[in-house]
Design an enzyme around this catalytic site. Structure first.
Site, PDB file in Angstrom:
ATOM      1  N   GLY A 242       0.693  -1.268   0.140  1.00 33.30           N
ATOM      2  CA  GLY A 242       0.128  -0.075   0.125  1.00 33.30           C
ATOM      3  C   GLY A 242       0.945   1.308   0.186  1.00 33.30           C
ATOM      4  O   GLY A 242       0.275   2.337   0.030  1.00 33.30           O
ATOM      5  N   PRO A 278       4.373  -4.359  -2.200  1.00 29.46           N
ATOM      6  CA  PRO A 278       3.904  -3.028  -2.679  1.00 29.46           C
ATOM      7  C   PRO A 278       3.401  -3.287  -4.300  1.00 29.46           C
ATOM      8  O   PRO A 278       3.810  -4.093  -4.952  1.00 29.46           O
ATOM      9  CB  PRO A 278       5.192  -2.201  -2.830  1.00 29.46           C
ATOM     10  CG  PRO A 278       6.324  -3.183  -2.745  1.00 29.46           C
ATOM     11  CD  PRO A 278       5.697  -4.338  -1.972  1.00 29.46           C
ATOM     12  N   GLY A 279       2.438  -2.607  -4.836  1.00 31.19           N
ATOM     13  CA  GLY A 279       2.024  -2.589  -5.989  1.00 31.19           C
ATOM     14  C   GLY A 279       1.899  -1.336  -6.753  1.00 31.19           C
ATOM     15  O   GLY A 279       2.950  -1.035  -7.607  1.00 31.19           O
ATOM     16  N   TYR A 320     -12.928   6.988  -6.802  1.00 31.72           N
ATOM     17  CA  TYR A 320     -12.341   7.161  -5.551  1.00 31.72           C
ATOM     18  C   TYR A 320     -12.051   8.776  -5.513  1.00 31.72           C
ATOM     19  O   TYR A 320     -11.402   9.338  -4.617  1.00 31.72           O
ATOM     20  CB  TYR A 320     -11.089   6.755  -5.461  1.00 31.72           C
ATOM     21  CG  TYR A 320     -10.928   5.413  -5.503  1.00 31.72           C
ATOM     22  CD1 TYR A 320     -11.678   4.322  -4.584  1.00 31.72           C
ATOM     23  CD2 TYR A 320     -10.043   4.589  -6.483  1.00 31.72           C
ATOM     24  CE1 TYR A 320     -11.518   2.902  -4.848  1.00 31.72           C
ATOM     25  CE2 TYR A 320      -9.691   3.277  -6.696  1.00 31.72           C
ATOM     26  CZ  TYR A 320     -10.571   2.463  -6.015  1.00 31.72           C
ATOM     27  OH  TYR A 320     -10.503   1.087  -5.853  1.00 31.72           O
ATOM     28  N   CYS A 351     -21.969   8.435 -20.457  1.00 30.98           N
ATOM     29  CA  CYS A 351     -23.097   8.945 -20.247  1.00 30.98           C
ATOM     30  C   CYS A 351     -23.106   9.183 -18.639  1.00 30.98           C
ATOM     31  O   CYS A 351     -24.251   8.559 -17.990  1.00 30.98           O
ATOM     32  CB  CYS A 351     -24.260   8.734 -20.987  1.00 30.98           C
ATOM     33  SG  CYS A 351     -25.912   9.398 -20.473  1.00 30.98           S
ATOM     34  N   TYR A 380      -3.801   0.572 -11.536  1.00 30.81           N
ATOM     35  CA  TYR A 380      -5.156   0.491 -11.389  1.00 30.81           C
ATOM     36  C   TYR A 380      -5.678   1.313 -12.404  1.00 30.81           C
ATOM     37  O   TYR A 380      -6.558   1.877 -12.366  1.00 30.81           O
ATOM     38  CB  TYR A 380      -5.577   0.962 -10.252  1.00 30.81           C
ATOM     39  CG  TYR A 380      -4.904  -0.036  -8.939  1.00 30.81           C
ATOM     40  CD1 TYR A 380      -5.320  -1.286  -8.704  1.00 30.81           C
ATOM     41  CD2 TYR A 380      -3.762   0.661  -8.242  1.00 30.81           C
ATOM     42  CE1 TYR A 380      -4.725  -2.128  -7.666  1.00 30.81           C
ATOM     43  CE2 TYR A 380      -3.401  -0.267  -7.026  1.00 30.81           C
ATOM     44  CZ  TYR A 380      -3.643  -1.545  -6.922  1.00 30.81           C
ATOM     45  OH  TYR A 380      -3.212  -2.241  -5.860  1.00 30.81           O
TER      46      TYR A 380
END
Length: 423
Positions: A242, A278-279, A320, A351, A380
């Site tokens: 994270g 970690p990513g 988010y 839309c 992501y």
């Protein structure tokens, strides 16, 4: 300049959007069209090297869900990181990218039956892979399938952190066995499985001091639990990842060495190896999204720049309220165009009111045909792309130009309706 300072100059802790070469991005957009993801595996390798330097004695595992592209996975493998996978599909992609079973962890969160079936089947050829479980029920389901291999128990430490409430996992009941029941679950699991580790994860996008304090609290609790169950009887204590990156232009980069030092200190004296996963930190600044302005609409409050990318291509702003830096590559100092600025809303073709990349941000006033770059899109970004509104997914190319993922076609979107079959 010291050798360490020279190394930092060659491998800075963050690549800002302004660091990407404007001319090269224009060439790629002209050659491949837009929307277009541009990925730089060389930057991925640099980020891996920085992590390994910060955590020299730890097992650093890449959170595959951040970006599953073959070029990225192969780069991560070659850089010496292992693979942490959130689904059977990610396990398969990691194995196909050359990771050996002993370098693959499957973190099963309420796993569908077909996922467990597949992973147990692959375990036959890769007996050293590890399955991380967050519920007694998952242990039972593995046993029912004849699995008696390596297991890591995921714990809910009651400590969450991250950039948005939807990604703070450490205190959410969905994730892990309750902390006060973890020792009993480990003891029971040892009767049927080879319990090799403990796991916890605070959340995604940990960056500010409050988040880092929560991370240290989580790590300390995991160290206490490891000592309680017998830290010399397990191989590793995985405290998640994270680690965040600065999405805003003026945010400081995370001091990963300081985070590593604080993590080791918080864990305390344990015989087991520290593991992190970690990513985002590995891939976020290794990717940008290019999009072309196709509609310019002045309004009394803002100029609306309609672009050909939308929430189907980059979901994070809509999902988010995430901030991504945006550059107008045709209206910068030195460009053959005016650079008058004003409040600009960059809006996609979906839309949905939420289909915007920014609202009223101070940017150069665009014209139709301008090329925009959206920063920190490597994590992501493509992974959360969808075909909502029957929009084919974008292409992805390497900064060096070769195509990493071809642009999807409408025929590709509809092929399962016309007799197409998965491989």
């Amino acid at each position: 300049m010291s050798a360490e300072q020279s190394g930092e100059a060659e491998n800075p802790p963050i690549r800002r959007l302004t660091d990407w070469d404007t001319g090269r991005l224009r060439e790629l957009a002209s050659e491949h069209g837009t929307p277009l993801y541009v990925t730089d595996p060389e930057r991925v390798a640099e980020n891996c090297a920085r992590l390994r330097a910060a955590f020299p004695d730890a097992d650093v595992k890449y959170a595959v869900k951040a970006h599953t592209g073959r070029a990225v996975l192969e780069t991560v493998r070659e850089a010496g990181l292992d693979a942490e996978c959130a689904s059977a599909g990610e396990v398969r992609r990691a194995l196909d990218a050359g990771f050996s079973g002993d370098r693959v962890d499957y973190t099963a969160v309420n796993p569908p039956a077909r996922d467990l079936d597949a992973v147990v089947d692959w375990w036959g050829d890769h007996p050293d892979l590890t399955v991380t479980v967050g519920a007694r029920d998952t242990l039972d389901r593995l046993a029912e399938r004849g699995y008696d291999g390596r297991v890591c128990v995921r714990v809910n430490p009651g400590v969450g952190a991250g950039h948005h409430e939807k990604v703070r996992t450490g205190a959410a009941p969905k994730f892990g066995v309750p902390y006060d029941r973890a020792a009993d679950v480990v003891a029971d699991a040892r009767e049927q499985f080879d319990v090799v580790g403990l796991h916890a994860h605070a959340g995604s996008g940990i960056h500010g001091e409050e988040d880092l304090a929560a991370h240290r609290d989580l790590v300390a609790r995991m160290g206490e639990l490891a000592r309680e169950i017998g830290d010399d009887d397990i191989e590793f204590v995985d405290v998640g990842g994270g680690f965040g990156v600065p999405y805003r232009e003026d945010d400081p980069a995370l001091d990963i060495r300081a985070v590593a030092d604080a993590t080791r200190e918080a864990l305390g004296d344990v015989a087991a190896t520290l593991a992190v996963e970690p990513g985002r930190y590995v891939v976020a600044d290794a990717g940008v999204l290019l999009t072309e302005v196709n509609t310019v609409k002045p309004t009394p409050e803002v100029t609306v720049a309609g672009v050909d990318a939308g929430m189907t291509d980059l979901l994070r702003p809509a999902m988010y309220d995430a901030y991504h830096a945006i550059r107008n590559l045709d209206r910068e100092p030195g460009a053959d165009a005016s650079a008058d600025t004003g409040p600009v809303t960059v809006a996609g073709p979906i839309c949905e009111t939420g289909d915007t990349f920014c609202d009223g941000r101070e940017l150069p006033i665009p014209e139709r045909g301008d090329l925009l770059a959206v920063g920190n899109a490597g994590a992501y970004g493509y992974e959360m792309a969808s075909t909502y509104n029957s929009r084919p997914r974008p292409a992805e190319v390497r900064l060096a130009s070769d195509v990493l993922r071809a642009r999807e076609t409408l025929a590709g979107v509809t092929r399962l309706e016309h007799g197409g079959r998965d491989e």
